[in-house]
Structures are given as structure tokens and as C-alpha cells.
Design a protein around this motif. Structure first.
Motif, PDB file in Angstrom:
ATOM      1  N   GLY A  97      -3.471  11.859  -3.716  1.00  0.00           N
ATOM      2  CA  GLY A  97      -2.397  12.600  -3.076  1.00  0.00           C
ATOM      3  C   GLY A  97      -1.010  12.098  -3.396  1.00  0.00           C
ATOM      4  N   THR A  98      -0.894  11.031  -4.176  1.00  0.00           N
ATOM      5  CA  THR A  98       0.412  10.545  -4.616  1.00  0.00           C
ATOM      6  C   THR A  98       0.719  11.159  -5.976  1.00  0.00           C
ATOM      7  N   PHE A  99       1.936  10.935  -6.445  1.00  0.00           N
ATOM      8  CA  PHE A  99       2.325  11.334  -7.787  1.00  0.00           C
ATOM      9  C   PHE A  99       2.590  10.068  -8.579  1.00  0.00           C
ATOM     10  N   SER A 100       2.109  10.011  -9.800  1.00  0.00           N
ATOM     11  CA  SER A 100       2.406   8.893 -10.686  1.00  0.00           C
ATOM     12  C   SER A 100       3.156   9.433 -11.884  1.00  0.00           C
ATOM     13  N   GLY A 101       4.137   8.665 -12.331  1.00  0.00           N
ATOM     14  CA  GLY A 101       4.928   9.108 -13.461  1.00  0.00           C
ATOM     15  C   GLY A 101       5.943   8.074 -13.869  1.00  0.00           C
ATOM     16  N   MET A 102       7.156   8.531 -14.139  1.00  0.00           N
ATOM     17  CA  MET A 102       8.190   7.660 -14.674  1.00  0.00           C
ATOM     18  C   MET A 102       9.501   7.836 -13.912  1.00  0.00           C
ATOM     19  N   VAL A 103      10.238   6.742 -13.835  1.00  0.00           N
ATOM     20  CA  VAL A 103      11.633   6.769 -13.415  1.00  0.00           C
ATOM     21  C   VAL A 103      12.443   6.539 -14.678  1.00  0.00           C
ATOM     22  N   SER A 104      13.344   7.444 -14.977  1.00  0.00           N
ATOM     23  CA  SER A 104      14.163   7.340 -16.183  1.00  0.00           C
ATOM     24  C   SER A 104      15.619   7.118 -15.797  1.00  0.00           C
ATOM     25  N   ALA A 105      16.240   6.166 -16.468  1.00  0.00           N
ATOM     26  CA  ALA A 105      17.652   5.860 -16.236  1.00  0.00           C
ATOM     27  C   ALA A 105      18.520   6.781 -17.078  1.00  0.00           C
ATOM     28  N   PRO A 106      19.764   6.994 -16.633  1.00  0.00           N
ATOM     29  CA  PRO A 106      20.673   7.834 -17.434  1.00  0.00           C
ATOM     30  C   PRO A 106      21.068   7.147 -18.729  1.00  0.00           C
ATOM     31  N   TYR A 107      21.652   7.923 -19.595  1.00  0.00           N
ATOM     32  CA  TYR A 107      22.196   7.425 -20.867  1.00  0.00           C
ATOM     33  C   TYR A 107      21.128   6.806 -21.761  1.00  0.00           C
ATOM     34  N   ARG A 108      19.887   7.269 -21.612  1.00  0.00           N
ATOM     35  CA  ARG A 108      18.772   6.791 -22.441  1.00  0.00           C
ATOM     36  C   ARG A 108      18.599   5.277 -22.375  1.00  0.00           C
ATOM     37  N   LYS A 109      18.792   4.732 -21.194  1.00  0.00           N
ATOM     38  CA  LYS A 109      18.667   3.285 -21.000  1.00  0.00           C
ATOM     39  C   LYS A 109      17.224   2.857 -20.810  1.00  0.00           C
ATOM     40  N   GLY A 110      16.302   3.815 -20.718  1.00  0.00           N
ATOM     41  CA  GLY A 110      14.895   3.466 -20.612  1.00  0.00           C
ATOM     42  C   GLY A 110      14.212   4.115 -19.429  1.00  0.00           C
ATOM     43  N   ALA A 111      12.922   3.848 -19.320  1.00  0.00           N
ATOM     44  CA  ALA A 111      12.105   4.418 -18.257  1.00  0.00           C
ATOM     45  C   ALA A 111      11.045   3.396 -17.859  1.00  0.00           C
ATOM     46  N   LEU A 112      10.603   3.492 -16.620  1.00  0.00           N
ATOM     47  CA  LEU A 112       9.556   2.613 -16.102  1.00  0.00           C
ATOM     48  C   LEU A 112       8.541   3.434 -15.331  1.00  0.00           C
ATOM     49  N   PRO A 113       7.274   2.995 -15.320  1.00  0.00           N
ATOM     50  CA  PRO A 113       6.267   3.691 -14.520  1.00  0.00           C
ATOM     51  C   PRO A 113       6.622   3.606 -13.040  1.00  0.00           C
ATOM     52  N   ALA A 114       6.261   4.639 -12.305  1.00  0.00           N
ATOM     53  CA  ALA A 114       6.527   4.661 -10.871  1.00  0.00           C
ATOM     54  C   ALA A 114       5.442   5.442 -10.156  1.00  0.00           C
ATOM     55  N   LYS A 115       5.305   5.179  -8.869  1.00  0.00           N
ATOM     56  CA  LYS A 115       4.379   5.917  -8.027  1.00  0.00           C
ATOM     57  C   LYS A 115       5.186   6.484  -6.870  1.00  0.00           C
ATOM     58  N   PHE A 116       4.999   7.771  -6.557  1.00  0.00           N
ATOM     59  CA  PHE A 116       5.743   8.430  -5.496  1.00  0.00           C
ATOM     60  C   PHE A 116       4.765   8.780  -4.381  1.00  0.00           C
ATOM     61  N   ALA A 117       5.190   8.558  -3.180  1.00  0.00           N
ATOM     62  CA  ALA A 117       4.427   8.973  -2.006  1.00  0.00           C
ATOM     63  C   ALA A 117       5.328   9.866  -1.171  1.00  0.00           C
ATOM     64  N   PHE A 118       4.738  10.694  -0.361  1.00  0.00           N
ATOM     65  CA  PHE A 118       5.491  11.587   0.503  1.00  0.00           C
ATOM     66  C   PHE A 118       5.273  11.191   1.950  1.00  0.00           C
ATOM     67  N   THR A 119       6.282  11.406   2.759  1.00  0.00           N
ATOM     68  CA  THR A 119       6.137  11.204   4.192  1.00  0.00           C
ATOM     69  C   THR A 119       6.507  12.500   4.883  1.00  0.00           C
ATOM     70  N   THR A 120       5.958  12.690   6.062  1.00  0.00           N
ATOM     71  CA  THR A 120       6.268  13.902   6.808  1.00  0.00           C
ATOM     72  C   THR A 120       7.343  13.658   7.849  1.00  0.00           C
ATOM     73  N   SER A 121       7.817  12.424   7.953  1.00  0.00           N
ATOM     74  CA  SER A 121       8.975  12.137   8.797  1.00  0.00           C
ATOM     75  C   SER A 121       9.875  11.178   8.023  1.00  0.00           C
ATOM     76  N   PHE A 122      11.156  11.328   8.200  1.00  0.00           N
ATOM     77  CA  PHE A 122      12.094  10.519   7.436  1.00  0.00           C
ATOM     78  C   PHE A 122      12.474   9.285   8.237  1.00  0.00           C
ATOM     79  N   SER A 123      12.186   8.136   7.701  1.00  0.00           N
ATOM     80  CA  SER A 123      12.497   6.889   8.392  1.00  0.00           C
ATOM     81  C   SER A 123      13.742   6.252   7.771  1.00  0.00           C
ATOM     82  N   LYS A 124      14.257   5.259   8.441  1.00  0.00           N
ATOM     83  CA  LYS A 124      15.440   4.548   7.953  1.00  0.00           C
ATOM     84  C   LYS A 124      15.125   3.930   6.606  1.00  0.00           C
ATOM     85  N   TYR A 125      16.131   3.862   5.733  1.00  0.00           N
ATOM     86  CA  TYR A 125      15.948   3.308   4.406  1.00  0.00           C
ATOM     87  C   TYR A 125      15.479   1.872   4.507  1.00  0.00           C
TER      88      TYR A 125
END
Length: 128
Positions: free
Chosen positions: A97-125
Motif C-alpha cells: 500500500g505504499t509507493f516506492s520510487g525516486m526523489v529527484s533534485a532540481p537542476y539535474r543534481k541527482g535522485a535517490l530512492p524513496a518510499k512514500f506512505a499516506f496518512t488520513t490525518s495530517f500531523s505536525k511536521y
């Protein structure tokens, strides 16, 4: 849990109606490389964005972070999000149920693997 791509796409978009935030964690290599340090410097090693204005017909949404705004889309079993300062997330739905993929920086500075999860309520950062 279907193996049918069309069913997964419908389920992912329907489930996204309940999503209130996206939490992404970057998987930076240890020891860090010059490229991974640049990506983390520009995009952070973890982000949380609240979801606003989700359009169930198109799959488009707005995302708001602590100081940033972005636009995204869920298309089939894929998710993309671009933040105003240029970092982007792209990922594919995983069986857990998660998403796996990449985080890419601007200006072609590179990318790194990342995992995204979702929440149904927004908590403090809790991180950048």
C-alpha cells in the motif's frame, strides 16, 4: 490486492480520496556520496505534505508543505508530485500500500530512492 492493473488504478484513485498527507522518506546511501548529499541538501531526507483539492476524475491534487506548494497526480498505480522549488517525487504502488520510487533534485543534481506512505490525518511536521 488485485493483479489487474486497471483494478489497481481504480482502487488507488478511490483510496486517495481519504488521503490527508504524503510522507516520503529518502533512502540515502551510507556513507553518503557527493550526489546524495546534494539531493538531501536540496530536497531533505524526509518530507510531509498535506493534500488539498484532490480531483477524483483527473487524479490531480495540490500539496502543501511547511513553506512550499506542489502539484501532483495519481495516474493508474503511479504517483507524481513536483514541489515549487523543483524537487519531485515519482513512485509506483507496492503490494503493502505504499509507493516506492525516486526523489529527484532540481537542476539535474541527482535522485535517490524513496518510499512514500499516506496518512488520513495530517500531523505536525516531524522532519523537514
Amino acid at each position: 490486492s488485485s493483479r489487474d492493473d486497471a483494478m489497481l488504478a481504480i482502487a488507488a484513485r478511490a483510496a486517495f480520496r481519504q488521503v490527508r498527507s504524503i510522507v516520503a522518506r529518502v533512502n540515502a546511501p551510507q556513507p553518503p556520496t557527493a550526489q546524495s548529499q546534494e539531493v538531501v541538501k536540496l530536497c531533505g531526507d524526509g518530507v510531509q505534505y498535506s493534500i488539498d483539492k484532490f480531483n477524483a476524475e483527473t487524479g490531480q491534487f495540490e500539496a502543501r508543505g511547511q513553506d512550499n506548494v506542489g502539484v501532483g497526480q495519481i495516474n493508474g498505480a503511479s504517483l507524481s508530485l513536483t514541489i515549487e522549488y523543483g524537487c519531485s517525487l515519482t513512485g509506483v504502488l507496492q503490494p503493502d500500500g505504499t509507493f516506492s520510487g525516486m526523489v529527484s533534485a532540481p537542476y539535474r543534481k541527482g535522485a535517490l530512492p524513496a518510499k512514500f506512505a499516506f496518512t488520513t490525518s495530517f500531523s505536525k511536521y516531524s522532519f523537514r
